[in-house]
Design a protein around this motif. Structure first.
Motif, PDB file in Angstrom:
ATOM      1  N   GLU A  95       0.892  -1.079  -0.233  1.00 38.75           N
ATOM      2  CA  GLU A  95      -0.040   0.007   0.040  1.00 38.75           C
ATOM      3  C   GLU A  95       1.032   1.155  -0.009  1.00 38.75           C
ATOM      4  N   ILE A  96       0.267   2.142  -0.396  1.00 29.95           N
ATOM      5  CA  ILE A  96       1.208   3.397  -0.505  1.00 29.95           C
ATOM      6  C   ILE A  96       0.821   4.589   0.787  1.00 29.95           C
ATOM      7  N   PRO A  97       1.396   4.507   1.498  1.00 26.93           N
ATOM      8  CA  PRO A  97       1.016   5.578   2.460  1.00 26.93           C
ATOM      9  C   PRO A  97       1.272   6.945   1.934  1.00 26.93           C
ATOM     10  N   GLU A  98       0.248   7.810   2.170  1.00 25.54           N
ATOM     11  CA  GLU A  98       0.367   9.223   1.423  1.00 25.54           C
ATOM     12  C   GLU A  98       1.601  10.031   1.778  1.00 25.54           C
ATOM     13  N   GLU A  99       2.078  10.016   2.925  1.00 28.31           N
ATOM     14  CA  GLU A  99       3.283  11.049   3.214  1.00 28.31           C
ATOM     15  C   GLU A  99       4.504  10.397   2.423  1.00 28.31           C
ATOM     16  N   THR A 100       4.594   9.078   2.199  1.00 32.43           N
ATOM     17  CA  THR A 100       5.981   8.905   1.460  1.00 32.43           C
ATOM     18  C   THR A 100       5.643   8.840   0.146  1.00 32.43           C
ATOM     19  N   SER A 101       4.562   9.190  -0.352  1.00 28.84           N
ATOM     20  CA  SER A 101       4.520   9.136  -2.131  1.00 28.84           C
ATOM     21  C   SER A 101       5.181  10.406  -2.494  1.00 28.84           C
ATOM     22  N   ILE A 102       5.514  11.203  -1.764  1.00 30.50           N
ATOM     23  CA  ILE A 102       5.602  12.572  -2.151  1.00 30.50           C
ATOM     24  C   ILE A 102       7.265  12.637  -2.284  1.00 30.50           C
ATOM     25  N   THR A 103       8.097  12.851  -3.061  1.00 30.24           N
ATOM     26  CA  THR A 103       9.268  13.127  -2.876  1.00 30.24           C
ATOM     27  C   THR A 103       9.729  14.415  -2.618  1.00 30.24           C
ATOM     28  N   ALA A 104      10.311  14.993  -1.375  1.00 28.99           N
ATOM     29  CA  ALA A 104      10.529  16.392  -1.076  1.00 28.99           C
ATOM     30  C   ALA A 104      11.539  17.038  -2.242  1.00 28.99           C
ATOM     31  N   PRO A 105      11.076  18.055  -2.697  1.00 34.30           N
ATOM     32  CA  PRO A 105      12.079  18.644  -4.209  1.00 34.30           C
ATOM     33  C   PRO A 105      13.614  18.907  -3.488  1.00 34.30           C
TER      34      PRO A 105
ATOM     35  N   VAL B  29      14.877   3.196  -6.302  1.00 39.16           N
ATOM     36  CA  VAL B  29      14.621   4.082  -7.527  1.00 39.16           C
ATOM     37  C   VAL B  29      13.230   4.762  -6.930  1.00 39.16           C
ATOM     38  N   THR B  30      12.906   5.978  -7.501  1.00 36.29           N
ATOM     39  CA  THR B  30      11.523   6.373  -7.413  1.00 36.29           C
ATOM     40  C   THR B  30      10.451   6.042  -8.631  1.00 36.29           C
ATOM     41  N   ASP B  31      11.072   5.797  -9.943  1.00 35.33           N
ATOM     42  CA  ASP B  31      10.079   5.143 -10.888  1.00 35.33           C
ATOM     43  C   ASP B  31      11.078   4.193 -11.744  1.00 35.33           C
ATOM     44  N   THR B  32      10.344   3.615 -12.405  1.00 38.26           N
ATOM     45  CA  THR B  32      10.957   2.517 -13.213  1.00 38.26           C
ATOM     46  C   THR B  32      11.050   2.941 -14.914  1.00 38.26           C
ATOM     47  N   GLU B  33      11.052   3.990 -15.039  1.00 36.98           N
ATOM     48  CA  GLU B  33      10.945   4.639 -16.530  1.00 36.98           C
ATOM     49  C   GLU B  33      10.119   3.842 -17.383  1.00 36.98           C
ATOM     50  N   GLY B  34       8.802   3.436 -16.794  1.00 37.12           N
ATOM     51  CA  GLY B  34       7.919   2.987 -17.827  1.00 37.12           C
ATOM     52  C   GLY B  34       7.994   1.368 -17.865  1.00 37.12           C
ATOM     53  N   MET B  35       9.242   0.778 -17.331  1.00 34.00           N
ATOM     54  CA  MET B  35       9.488  -0.516 -17.360  1.00 34.00           C
ATOM     55  C   MET B  35       8.518  -1.238 -16.302  1.00 34.00           C
ATOM     56  N   SER B  36       8.493  -2.503 -16.639  1.00 34.77           N
ATOM     57  CA  SER B  36       8.031  -3.379 -15.263  1.00 34.77           C
ATOM     58  C   SER B  36       9.119  -3.680 -14.266  1.00 34.77           C
ATOM     59  N   MET B  37       8.597  -3.779 -13.349  1.00 33.09           N
ATOM     60  CA  MET B  37       9.828  -4.200 -12.148  1.00 33.09           C
ATOM     61  C   MET B  37      10.490  -5.098 -12.722  1.00 33.09           C
ATOM     62  N   LYS B  38      10.119  -6.025 -13.220  1.00 32.37           N
ATOM     63  CA  LYS B  38      11.059  -7.201 -13.648  1.00 32.37           C
ATOM     64  C   LYS B  38      12.080  -6.866 -14.829  1.00 32.37           C
TER      65      LYS B  38
ATOM     66  N   ASN C  14      11.276   0.072  -5.416  1.00 32.51           N
ATOM     67  CA  ASN C  14      10.559   1.237  -5.874  1.00 32.51           C
ATOM     68  C   ASN C  14      10.040   2.132  -4.769  1.00 32.51           C
ATOM     69  N   LYS C  15      10.716   3.266  -4.435  1.00 35.76           N
ATOM     70  CA  LYS C  15      10.019   3.928  -3.331  1.00 35.76           C
ATOM     71  C   LYS C  15       8.582   4.532  -3.421  1.00 35.76           C
ATOM     72  N   THR C  16       8.489   4.832  -4.685  1.00 36.75           N
ATOM     73  CA  THR C  16       7.111   5.559  -4.952  1.00 36.75           C
ATOM     74  C   THR C  16       5.892   4.677  -4.613  1.00 36.75           C
ATOM     75  N   ASP C  17       5.848   3.559  -5.167  1.00 37.85           N
ATOM     76  CA  ASP C  17       4.894   2.659  -4.937  1.00 37.85           C
ATOM     77  C   ASP C  17       5.241   1.613  -3.793  1.00 37.85           C
ATOM     78  N   ARG C  18       6.527   1.771  -3.324  1.00 30.97           N
ATOM     79  CA  ARG C  18       6.907   0.691  -2.040  1.00 30.97           C
ATOM     80  C   ARG C  18       6.765  -0.779  -2.656  1.00 30.97           C
ATOM     81  N   SER C  19       7.281  -1.059  -3.879  1.00 30.09           N
ATOM     82  CA  SER C  19       7.254  -2.321  -4.181  1.00 30.09           C
ATOM     83  C   SER C  19       8.701  -3.065  -4.507  1.00 30.09           C
ATOM     84  N   TYR C  20       8.810  -4.295  -4.285  1.00 33.77           N
ATOM     85  CA  TYR C  20       9.996  -4.806  -4.300  1.00 33.77           C
ATOM     86  C   TYR C  20      10.269  -5.805  -5.292  1.00 33.77           C
ATOM     87  N   GLY C  21      11.603  -5.979  -5.756  1.00 33.94           N
ATOM     88  CA  GLY C  21      11.786  -6.724  -6.942  1.00 33.94           C
ATOM     89  C   GLY C  21      13.178  -7.560  -6.514  1.00 33.94           C
ATOM     90  N   VAL C  22      13.266  -8.775  -7.080  1.00 34.84           N
ATOM     91  CA  VAL C  22      14.556  -9.356  -6.853  1.00 34.84           C
ATOM     92  C   VAL C  22      14.854  -9.947  -8.145  1.00 34.84           C
TER      93      VAL C  22
END
Lengths: 445, 363
Positions: free
Chosen positions: A31-41, A96-105, A127-135
């Motif tokens: 789940e994406i907690p609101e406060e962590t979804s925004i990266t402070a500039p 990372v904060t995004d995956t440049e449009g690629m899937s995590m895999k 991925n810090k934005t959606d707090r997802s893991y990939g290995v």
């Protein structure tokens, strides 16, 4: 930040080709907690700086999303380096904060090559934005980290993260899990979480292991409490208790939500034993109860009769669980009446405790008897007093003075004893590295 | 120094009469006539008035007053004429040649005259049987000792005793404590209260007997106490016939120290017992006024038995009045070790087996 990464990608394209096709597993349920979804500039600059420094390929941590504080990053890097030197697995962490449009895999596979992760390495992508893991697992490790095995780990990491754990802790936990997996597969067997009896140290013959496994499976399913055994040659730098807790946690044991069960760990390195209890197991196996269990089978362990020890352990577990369900758990004032160990096996041990005590007692008794007898030979003594000659009724006390002089008081510290007496007992518990609660005990044999 | 010895002659047959402890009278061993002591005493007086020298020791006796033999005196038995050597302290003995009783009158006159005597109530046979009884139930007594039949000496001795009467006034100070303990919070408290306790009072002692003979071991004599003074009679030489008698050679002044010591302990104990309700009582000081009257000189009856075992002398004493028999016995060291060894061994075995059975049942 992306530009920099791209530059790295180009320069390392050749290296990426060399490494064989990696496999990758991903989990994105966080789940994406609101406060962590925004990266402070204002953090962006710092993040870029830290990434630049991290991208020297010697390091293990590439904190693109700036999820870690500088000291945490150093610590994590150190522990991953230690992991590499201990078990030979090169784990790299990329945030990372995004995956440049690629899937995590895809993203993971891409960077697996770009970061020069070897065939004996793994990349943990976060991925810090959606707090997802990939290995992404190096091809030489696929025997150890099977898809099934890894897919057990990631939801767990995500869950703990959602429980409020820090990123740093989460990454450290991943390192610990890696270590467990690798250590458990030291004999070349892939890790299988469904086995309740795992004899990595090769202490019992295979057919006995199968028998034991059947027995543990039967008890576990009948009682809905996991009864498990693991033997290893080494537990690395951890204590036997930590190892046992972690093993239980990461092996996917547990029949229901409470993951109730008990684990017996035998490590041959320092001849350690440890018991880890979880869920209802904590209350079923009280501290005193465990002490009793261990006292029953420890003799077999010391003698090297491991099968007998484990067999008895399984029987005792069955007995303890049954008693806990039927009546109440075995504890201080409620112990099994009869031992499962045949008397003849403990007879010698009993004898060497009883014999000296008997000898001392017998000697004291006979010394008293002989002294009395010897004393009978003597009948000539000075009288010392003249009581025979006191004239009857002549003794008169006519003055009695009792004067209080002074008093003094001493005090001695004597707190009410905790362990002794019927009031004690119960189970003590602690939290394991994964944060789950365990009971247990440990020692040497 | 002139010594006179007397023997009591049977008014009937002229033989030597002895005191018979069984009937508490004088009895002639030859014609078995029985006489009251007083009768013979009066008869002897009568004989003396007759002016006969028969009943006296030869005046021309030899007196060895040289240094070497200062303690020995030689008498002539006026019955058989044999020479009797005896200690200076001897006041009654038996002639070794004719076995007639001899009483040395000079040892019983003036300052040497006892005021009282407790006559023998128990005879030699009783002494021997008490000795046998004394050996019973003594497991560590060497076997050969048990079968001893021969004694170097069995003699009924009138032992000189000093009898002291003493009234005492005492003030005794004790330090006493009361201890109170309680638990509060996490602490055990112990409160000790100290008291000065004084007890004043009086006490009287009657006829405390102290051995006046240096030849008799003091501990042996104290061990056969007490004698019952109620049975004492005014002294009469008649009672000595047939027995050995000594005269005192430790005077009453020397004996009084021992008496006071014994009194002190009795008084301390009695006064201490009056101090009640304390956790501990310890004597700290005080004073005792001894009001000891002049000692009375008396003869008490004691049977002395001596024997040798493995080169060592063993001496036993029996109270001639009460039959109380004392005397230290030898220890069979081998038997002691055997008992301790086998006893310990068998007991160990027993305990071990019992312990194993119990642990089996509890297993």
């Amino acid at each position: 930040m992306k530009k920099t990464l791209r530059a790295v990608i180009i320069s390392l394209a050749a290296a990426a080709l060399i490494s064989c096709l990696p496999i990758a597993v991903f989990a994105e349920e966080a789940e994406i907690p609101e406060e962590t979804s925004i990266t402070a500039p204002e953090q962006t600059e710092d993040a870029e700086q830290s990434e630049e420094s991290a991208l020297s390929l010697d390091g293990h941590v590439f904190d693109g999303a700036d999820a870690l504080l500088a000291p945490q990053e150093t610590d994590l890097n150190n522990s991953l380096e230690t992991l590499k030197s201990d078990v030979g697995v090169d784990v790299k962490v990329l945030t990372v904060t995004d995956t440049e449009g690629m899937s995590m895999k895809e993203y993971g596979e891409k960077y697996f090559g770009e970061l020069e992760v070897s065939g004996t390495g793994m990349l943990l992508l976060f991925n810090k934005t959606d707090r997802s893991y990939g290995v992404t697992v190096g091809d030489e490790l696929t025997d150890i980290f099977t898809e099934d095995g890894v897919s057990n780990i990631l939801p767990y990491l995500v869950q703990e993260l959602n429980n409020g754990e820090s990123y740093y802790k989460s990454f450290e936990r991943f390192a610990t899990i890696c270590r467990v997996y690798v250590e458990q597969s030291e004999l070349g067997e892939p890790y299988k979480n469904e086995l309740r009896v795992v004899d990595r140290a090769g202490l019992i013959p295979d057919e006995k292991e199968q028998e034991l496994l059947k027995k543990c499976d039967e008890i576990s399913e009948r009682q809905s409490v996991e009864v498990t055994i693991v033997t290893v040659n080494s537990i690395g730098g951890r204590t036997s208790r930590e190892y046992a807790d972690d093993y239980y946690d990461y092996s996917g044991f547990g029949i229901d939500d409470t993951r109730s069960g008990i684990l017996l760990l035998i490590s041959m390195e320092n001849r350690d034993w440890a018991i880890s209890t979880t869920g209802l197991g904590i209350s079923y196996f009280t501290d005193k109860g465990q002490e009793y269990m261990v006292s029953e089978f420890k003799g077999y362990l010391s003698d090297g009769d491991y099968y007998k020890a484990f067999d008895m352990y399984a029987d005792l577990c069955d007995m303890f669980i049954t008693e806990a369900k039927d009546d109440r758990p075995y504890d201080v004032d409620h112990m099994p009446e009869h031992s499962l160990v045949p008397f003849r096996e403990v007879a010698f041990e009993k004898l060497i405790t009883i014999l000296p005590a008997s000898l001392i007692l017998a000697f004291i008794i006979w010394l008293i008897i002989c002294t009395i007898e010897k004393h009978k030979l003597t009948s000539v003594h000075f009288k010392g007093q003249a009581d025979d000659y006191i004239r009857k009724g002549s003794f008169v006390i006519n003055q009695r003075n009792d004067t209080f002089l002074y008093k003094h008081t001493t005090k001695r510290y004597n707190p009410p004893s905790e362990s002794s007496g019927g009031g004690g007992g119960g189970s003590s518990s602690h939290s394991s590295s994964s944060g789950s609660s365990h009971g247990g005990s440990s020692g040497h044999f | 120094m002139l010594s006179k010895a007397s023997e009591y002659l049977c008014p009937c047959c002229g033989g030597s009469v002895k005191f018979d402890s069984g009937i508490q009278k004088m009895k002639c061993p030859y014609c078995e006539n029985v006489y009251e002591v007083e009768t013979l005493e009066a008869y002897a007086e009568d004989l003396k008035k007759d002016g006969t020298d028969d009943s006296e020791w030869d005046q021309s006796e030899q007196v060895f007053d040289g240094e070497e033999q200062g303690d020995i005196k030689v008498y002539r038995c006026n019955y058989c004429g044999g020479e009797i050597m005896a200690d200076l302290t001897t006041s009654a003995t038996t002639c070794p040649y004719c076995d007639n009783p001899v009483v040395v009158l000079s040892s019983l006159k003036g300052q040497w005259k006892p005021e009282y005597v407790i006559p023998f109530k128990l005879d030699k046979k009783r002494a021997v049987s008490e000795f046998k009884k004394h050996l019973l139930h003594k497991h560590f007594l060497p076997k050969p000792f048990k079968s001893i039949e021969h004694f170097d000496e069995i003699k009924g001795v009138y032992v000189p005793f000093w009898l002291f009467d003493s009234d005492i006034n005492a003030n005794i100070r004790f330090k006493a404590t009361k201890v109170r303990t309680w638990h509060s919070g996490n602490y055990d408290y112990t409160e000790t209260s100290y008291y000065s306790v004084v007890r004043g009072g009086r006490m009287a002692f009657e006829k405390i007997a102290v051995d006046g003979s240096s030849q008799m071991p003091d501990d042996l004599m104290e061990s056969i106490e007490p004698f019952d003074f109620k049975e004492a009679v005014p002294f009469n030489t008649g009672y000595l016939a047939g027995y050995v008698a000594d005269k005192y050679d430790v005077d009453d002044h020397k004996s009084v120290t021992r008496v006071n010591n014994r009194i002190l302990h009795s008084v301390d104990n009695a006064f201490k017992n009056d101090v009640r309700g304390y956790s501990s009582v310890k004597k700290e000081g005080g004073n005792i006024d001894y009001n000891t009257a002049k000692a009375v000189y008396a003869l008490y009856p004691v049977w002395i038995l001596t024997t040798k075992y493995e080169g060592k002398n063993y001496i036993f004493a029996m109270n001639g009045q009460t039959g109380k028999f004392v005397g230290d016995l030898p220890l069979d060291k081998k038997k002691y070790a055997r008992w301790l060894g086998f006893g310990t061994l068998s007991c160990t075995l027993l305990f071990t087996v019992a312990g194993m059975i119990m642990s089996y049942l509890a297993h």
